[in-house]
Design a protein around this motif. Structure first.
Motif, short mmCIF file in Angstrom:
data_model
loop_
_atom_site.label_atom_id
_atom_site.label_comp_id
_atom_site.label_asym_id
_atom_site.label_seq_id
_atom_site.Cartn_x
_atom_site.Cartn_y
_atom_site.Cartn_z
N ASP A 7 0.76 -1.34 -0.17
CA ASP A 7 0.11 -0.27 0.14
C ASP A 7 1.00 1.35 -0.31
O ASP A 7 0.43 2.53 -0.63
CB ASP A 7 -0.92 0.27 1.75
CG ASP A 7 -1.96 -0.69 1.62
OD1 ASP A 7 -2.62 -1.39 0.33
OD2 ASP A 7 -2.44 -1.30 2.71
N GLN A 8 2.32 1.22 0.79
CA GLN A 8 2.95 2.29 0.98
C GLN A 8 3.76 2.34 -0.60
O GLN A 8 4.13 3.60 -0.68
CB GLN A 8 3.55 2.13 1.58
CG GLN A 8 2.53 2.24 3.21
CD GLN A 8 2.19 3.74 3.36
OE1 GLN A 8 2.26 4.44 2.83
NE2 GLN A 8 0.56 2.88 3.67
N ASP A 9 3.27 1.74 -1.41
CA ASP A 9 4.88 2.11 -3.12
C ASP A 9 4.31 3.41 -3.64
O ASP A 9 3.37 2.62 -4.58
CB ASP A 9 4.71 0.57 -3.86
CG ASP A 9 5.80 0.84 -4.69
OD1 ASP A 9 6.09 1.62 -5.34
OD2 ASP A 9 5.73 -0.80 -4.83
N HIS A 10 4.33 4.50 -3.06
CA HIS A 10 4.27 5.65 -4.23
C HIS A 10 4.39 5.13 -5.70
O HIS A 10 3.14 6.37 -6.61
CB HIS A 10 4.01 6.80 -2.85
CG HIS A 10 3.65 6.64 -2.12
ND1 HIS A 10 2.87 7.04 -1.80
CD2 HIS A 10 4.46 7.06 -0.94
CE1 HIS A 10 2.68 6.41 -0.25
NE2 HIS A 10 2.99 6.92 0.21
N GLU A 11 5.51 5.21 -5.92
CA GLU A 11 6.03 5.01 -7.52
C GLU A 11 5.33 3.66 -8.02
O GLU A 11 4.52 4.35 -9.41
CB GLU A 11 7.01 4.48 -7.72
CG GLU A 11 8.75 5.81 -6.36
CD GLU A 11 9.93 5.21 -6.67
OE1 GLU A 11 10.32 4.13 -7.35
OE2 GLU A 11 10.61 5.86 -6.04
N LEU A 12 4.89 3.24 -7.52
CA LEU A 12 3.87 2.19 -8.22
C LEU A 12 2.27 2.65 -8.17
O LEU A 12 1.68 2.80 -9.60
CB LEU A 12 3.35 1.05 -7.68
CG LEU A 12 2.78 -0.36 -7.99
CD1 LEU A 12 3.37 -0.69 -10.00
CD2 LEU A 12 2.96 -1.43 -7.35
N ALA A 13 1.82 3.32 -6.95
CA ALA A 13 0.27 3.66 -7.42
C ALA A 13 0.35 4.85 -8.39
O ALA A 13 -0.86 4.66 -9.33
CB ALA A 13 -0.02 4.43 -6.32
N ALA A 14 1.26 5.74 -8.55
CA ALA A 14 1.85 6.10 -9.37
C ALA A 14 1.44 6.21 -10.96
O ALA A 14 0.95 6.50 -11.89
CB ALA A 14 3.18 7.28 -9.22
N LEU A 15 2.16 5.08 -11.36
CA LEU A 15 2.32 4.19 -12.26
C LEU A 15 0.63 3.92 -12.88
O LEU A 15 0.99 4.15 -14.06
CB LEU A 15 3.49 3.63 -12.21
CG LEU A 15 3.40 2.36 -13.75
CD1 LEU A 15 3.89 3.02 -15.02
CD2 LEU A 15 4.56 1.14 -13.33
N VAL A 16 0.40 2.83 -12.33
CA VAL A 16 -1.16 2.96 -12.47
C VAL A 16 -1.81 3.52 -12.51
O VAL A 16 -2.95 3.39 -13.60
CB VAL A 16 -1.15 2.20 -10.59
CG1 VAL A 16 -3.03 1.49 -11.10
CG2 VAL A 16 -0.70 0.66 -10.88
N ALA A 17 -2.31 4.62 -11.58
CA ALA A 17 -2.71 6.53 -11.72
C ALA A 17 -2.64 6.16 -13.14
O ALA A 17 -3.36 7.07 -14.61
CB ALA A 17 -2.18 7.58 -10.91
N ARG A 18 -1.67 7.20 -13.28
CA ARG A 18 -1.14 7.06 -15.11
C ARG A 18 -1.60 6.36 -16.15
O ARG A 18 -2.22 6.27 -17.18
CB ARG A 18 0.64 7.71 -15.43
CG ARG A 18 1.27 9.01 -14.17
CD ARG A 18 2.46 9.02 -15.40
NE ARG A 18 3.68 8.12 -14.93
CZ ARG A 18 4.22 7.78 -13.82
NH1 ARG A 18 3.77 8.43 -12.51
NH2 ARG A 18 5.09 6.55 -14.07
N GLY A 19 -1.68 4.76 -15.49
CA GLY A 19 -1.77 3.76 -17.51
C GLY A 19 -3.01 3.74 -17.35
O GLY A 19 -3.71 4.66 -18.27
N ARG A 20 -4.01 4.43 -15.85
CA ARG A 20 -5.21 4.41 -16.55
C ARG A 20 -5.33 5.58 -16.53
O ARG A 20 -7.30 5.69 -17.64
CB ARG A 20 -5.98 4.21 -14.45
CG ARG A 20 -6.05 2.76 -14.15
CD ARG A 20 -6.28 2.98 -12.55
NE ARG A 20 -6.08 1.09 -12.39
CZ ARG A 20 -6.15 0.99 -11.03
NH1 ARG A 20 -6.82 2.47 -10.30
NH2 ARG A 20 -6.40 -0.46 -10.47
N ALA A 21 -5.41 6.70 -16.81
CA ALA A 21 -5.39 7.80 -16.86
C ALA A 21 -5.86 8.08 -19.51
O ALA A 21 -6.49 8.18 -19.42
CB ALA A 21 -4.43 9.09 -16.66
#
Length: 89
Positions: A7-21
C-alpha cells in the motif's frame, strides 16, 4: 505465484494512475487496486480449477517456508502493453 504491491508503494501507485488515465479513452474496465498483482510464476500443467484446495494450501505453505529468508527487493516495471484481456507491464 503472485506478489501484491504494498500500500505504501507510491511510485507504483503513480504508474497505475498514469496508466488508468491513458486507458480512459479505450473500452476497457480497470480492476480495483486490491486485484492488482504481479505474476511471478504460474502452474501451467493443469487448470487452476483442477488443483484441490488442500494441494494449494500445501503449496502456499511450502513457498512460505522457502521464501522466508528472502530479503525484500526492488524491481523495475516497464512499459504498459495492452492486450484483449489485460494490460501488462
Amino acid at each position: 505465484m503472485y506478489l501484491t504491491p504494498h500500500d505504501q508503494d507510491h511510485e507504483l501507485a503513480a504508474l497505475v494512475a498514469r496508466g488508468r488515465a491513458v486507458l480512459r479513452e479505450f473500452p476497457i474496465t480497470c480492476v480495483e487496486d486490491h486485484w492488482l498483482h504481479i505474476t511471478v510464476d504460474q502452474i501451467t500443467d493443469r487448470a487452476g480449477a483442477e488443483i484441490p484446495r488442500s494441494e494449494r494450501d500445501a503449496l502456499v505453505a511450502e513457498l512460505g517456508k522457502r521464501l522466508a529468508d528472502v530479503a525484500p527487493f526492488d524491481i523495475m516495471i516497464g512499459s504498459l502493453k495492452s492486450y484483449a484481456t489485460e494490460v501488462a507491464a
